[in-house]
Design a protein around this motif. Structure first.
Motif, PDB file in Angstrom:
ATOM      1  N   SER A 145       0.818  -1.213   0.000  1.00  0.00           N
ATOM      2  CA  SER A 145       0.000   0.000   0.000  1.00  0.00           C
ATOM      3  C   SER A 145       0.851   1.261   0.000  1.00  0.00           C
ATOM      4  O   SER A 145       0.395   2.326  -0.420  1.00  0.00           O
ATOM      5  N   GLY A 146       2.085   1.156   0.490  1.00  0.00           N
ATOM      6  CA  GLY A 146       2.972   2.304   0.565  1.00  0.00           C
ATOM      7  C   GLY A 146       2.681   3.235   1.720  1.00  0.00           C
ATOM      8  O   GLY A 146       3.337   4.272   1.859  1.00  0.00           O
ATOM      9  N   GLN A 147       1.726   2.871   2.569  1.00  0.00           N
ATOM     10  CA  GLN A 147       1.331   3.767   3.662  1.00  0.00           C
ATOM     11  C   GLN A 147       2.087   3.492   4.953  1.00  0.00           C
ATOM     12  O   GLN A 147       2.080   4.328   5.854  1.00  0.00           O
ATOM     13  N   ASN A 148       2.720   2.327   5.073  1.00  0.00           N
ATOM     14  CA  ASN A 148       3.413   1.966   6.309  1.00  0.00           C
ATOM     15  C   ASN A 148       4.919   2.156   6.207  1.00  0.00           C
ATOM     16  O   ASN A 148       5.641   1.880   7.168  1.00  0.00           O
ATOM     17  N   THR A 149       5.409   2.614   5.070  1.00  0.00           N
ATOM     18  CA  THR A 149       6.849   2.731   4.832  1.00  0.00           C
ATOM     19  C   THR A 149       7.223   4.181   4.613  1.00  0.00           C
ATOM     20  O   THR A 149       6.608   4.867   3.775  1.00  0.00           O
ATOM     21  N   SER A 150       8.212   4.663   5.346  1.00  0.00           N
ATOM     22  CA  SER A 150       8.695   6.028   5.174  1.00  0.00           C
ATOM     23  C   SER A 150       9.468   6.148   3.860  1.00  0.00           C
ATOM     24  O   SER A 150      10.344   5.326   3.566  1.00  0.00           O
ATOM     25  N   ASP A 199      -5.403  -1.644  -2.082  1.00  0.00           N
ATOM     26  CA  ASP A 199      -6.008  -2.955  -2.296  1.00  0.00           C
ATOM     27  C   ASP A 199      -4.994  -4.093  -2.100  1.00  0.00           C
ATOM     28  O   ASP A 199      -5.392  -5.251  -1.931  1.00  0.00           O
ATOM     29  N   ARG A 200      -3.719  -3.808  -2.140  1.00  0.00           N
ATOM     30  CA  ARG A 200      -2.683  -4.825  -2.008  1.00  0.00           C
ATOM     31  C   ARG A 200      -2.343  -5.137  -0.545  1.00  0.00           C
ATOM     32  O   ARG A 200      -1.484  -5.978  -0.273  1.00  0.00           O
ATOM     33  N   GLY A 201      -2.980  -4.437   0.368  1.00  0.00           N
ATOM     34  CA  GLY A 201      -2.752  -4.692   1.774  1.00  0.00           C
ATOM     35  C   GLY A 201      -1.597  -3.873   2.327  1.00  0.00           C
ATOM     36  O   GLY A 201      -0.957  -3.095   1.610  1.00  0.00           O
ATOM     37  N   PRO A 202      -1.288  -4.049   3.610  1.00  0.00           N
ATOM     38  CA  PRO A 202      -0.205  -3.264   4.230  1.00  0.00           C
ATOM     39  C   PRO A 202       1.164  -3.698   3.714  1.00  0.00           C
ATOM     40  O   PRO A 202       1.333  -4.801   3.197  1.00  0.00           O
ATOM     41  N   ASP A 203       2.130  -2.811   3.859  1.00  0.00           N
ATOM     42  CA  ASP A 203       3.503  -3.123   3.469  1.00  0.00           C
ATOM     43  C   ASP A 203       4.038  -4.266   4.335  1.00  0.00           C
ATOM     44  O   ASP A 203       3.672  -4.408   5.506  1.00  0.00           O
ATOM     45  N   GLN A 204       4.931  -5.062   3.761  1.00  0.00           N
ATOM     46  CA  GLN A 204       5.515  -6.213   4.451  1.00  0.00           C
ATOM     47  C   GLN A 204       6.981  -5.942   4.744  1.00  0.00           C
ATOM     48  O   GLN A 204       7.752  -5.615   3.839  1.00  0.00           O
TER      49      GLN A 204
END
Length: 465
Positions: free
Chosen positions: A195-200, A267-272
């Motif tokens: 999603s790109g939202q959990n990664t700086s 839609d791809r879910g959280p960053d891993q």
């Protein structure tokens, strides 16, 4: 809950709130306290507060019957018991190098070489060499400073791995310790963009370039028009990546990477997040793989696999390791340190006493070699130095395989040094044929004990005449 065995700890409360809590009947406690054997407090620990660990290690060292322990036995105790005790602290606190870690290593070194922590005998081999793997010339002990960093990196991993850890960002001392490891942490912690939202965008390791703040600097936030605190998702929209016109080679490399990965989408879910070691992504933290990436390294020594071969007598292998590094305290070596001692051999009184004289060319050793030649039924050359001895020992033949040669040579080297010390300190020297009788009995017993192993099943008939 037993009120008599329970204390209540609180901070930042008003007097009315404190009085309300006291109505429950719990006695008020104050920091610092000990929890599960560790000091629990809100501030950085003082060096004196690590004294309980040092005292515990001292008691453990002093409780062992060290006079009956060989060097190999002491080494095993340090690897298992002592390292296990230190692990409990190193996995929780960043131990100070000067006041704690060096003291622990000093205790371990004193115990290894002298058998006690209150005796000061010169260490035959530096501690940093002892902490190398056996294949690199050491004995596989832990460098506690690097091991401390390795275990603390797990705390940083817990912040990103989505585990139910109690760690949370705050301005506590523990949190500041984790922040001090950010540079090391960035070498292992890798984010896979979903999603790109959990990664700086700037500080996390999500591209082959590494953390972008280290590539572009603070000026990069202006050049790429991405806020310093923005996530990766802020640098793209529904139409693609929204980066400005490329101006530098680093920006071109970043653009080439971005065009080759899927566009971030919720839609791809959280960053891993992954733990990256040796270019392999792991979904769990591995202390052993991280240690192997951080530890000091040295050149691989081919002779090491022969010294520490499977089935070797531990005390013989340990002594042979010291001898191979030329760290035996022979008279010539003591004289090179400035000690006023004679340099002639304490047995023959004719040649300079060093490793190459005692082991391959010493007349005492020559008698033993003649017996080895008779048992193995092979040509044993007249060695002129230690290198030739090692070359013969690490070779192999049908009647004298390598593990049998090394077993015999290690036993010989150990017994020759033992007889040299007996002659120097006790003025007693057993005849070489008597010594070889002990060597022969040891080899027979050891082969018999390992007869069920494939590499040892045929050695008895090769050794016995």
């Amino acid at each position: 809950m037993n009120k008599d065995k329970t204390q209540l700890f609180h901070a930042g409360l008003s007097q009315d709130e404190t009085n309300a809590l006291s109505a429950y009947g719990f006695s008020a406690g104050s920091l610092p306290i000990r929890y599960l054997g560790l000091p629990l407090m809100h501030r950085k620990l003082k060096i004196a507060e690590y004294s309980s660990l040092i005292d515990k290690l001292n008691r453990k060292f002093n409780s062992w019957a060290t006079k009956s322990l060989s060097f190999a036995g002491r080494c095993l105790l340090i690897k298992t018991v002592i390292t296990g005790m230190v692990n409990f602290w190193t996995s929780t606190f960043l131990l100070p190098q000067q006041g704690c870690i060096r003291r622990i290593e000093s205790l371990c070194s004193s115990f290894l070489w002298s058998g006690a922590t209150d005796r000061r005998e010169n260490a035959k081999i530096a501690w940093k060499t002892c902490c190398l793997p056996k294949a690199e010339g050491g004995i596989g002990l832990r460098n506690f400073k690097i091991w401390n960093l390795t275990l603390l990196l797990r705390l940083g991993w817990l912040l990103f791995s989505g585990s139910s850890s109690l760690w949370s960002p705050s301005q506590s001392w523990s949190w500041r310790c984790i922040l001090s490891l950010r540079e090391i942490l960035s070498r292992f912690l890798f984010s896979e963009i979903h999603s790109g939202q959990n990664t700086s965008f700037w500080f996390d390791n999500w591209s082959p370039l590494g953390p972008l703040i280290g590539v572009f600097g603070r000026e990069g936030t202006r050049n790429l028009r991405v806020h310093i605190d923005a996530p990766v998702s802020a640098s793209c929209n529904a139409g693609g990546w929204s980066l400005p016109h490329l101006r530098s080679e680093q920006e071109v490399n970043l653009h080439l990477y971005l065009t080759g990965i899927p566009l971030p989408s919720i839609d791809r879910g959280p960053d891993q997040f992954f733990w990256l070691t040796n270019a392999i992504k792991n979904i769990v933290f591995s202390s052993s793989k991280t240690w192997d990436a951080l530890r000091p390294r040295a050149a691989i020594q081919d002779v090491a696999k022969h010294i520490w071969f499977s089935g070797a007598t531990p005390k013989h292998a340990f002594h042979f390791w010291v001898t191979n590094l030329n760290r035996l305290p022979t008279r010539s070596r003591l004289a090179s340190w400035g000690l006023q001692v004679q340099i002639e051999c304490c047995v023959c009184n004719s040649e300079i006493e060093n490793r190459d004289h005692l082991m391959p060319t010493f007349h005492y050793a020559m008698v033993l070699w003649s017996q080895v030649r008779r048992h193995l039924r092979v040509s044993v050359p007249s060695f002129t130095d230690w290198t030739q001895l090692i070359h013969w020992t690490t070779s192999s033949s049908s009647t004298a395989p390598g593990n049998l040669r090394m077993m015999v040579v290690q036993a010989m080297v150990y017994n020759i040094w033992q007889q040299r010390n007996n002659n120097l300190h006790n003025q007693t020297l057993q005849p070489p044929l008597v010594v070889f009788k002990h060597i022969n009995r040891h080899i027979i017993n050891y082969i018999y004990a390992l007869r069920h192993r494939k590499k040892f099943s045929s050695l008895m008939q090769l050794w016995l005449i």
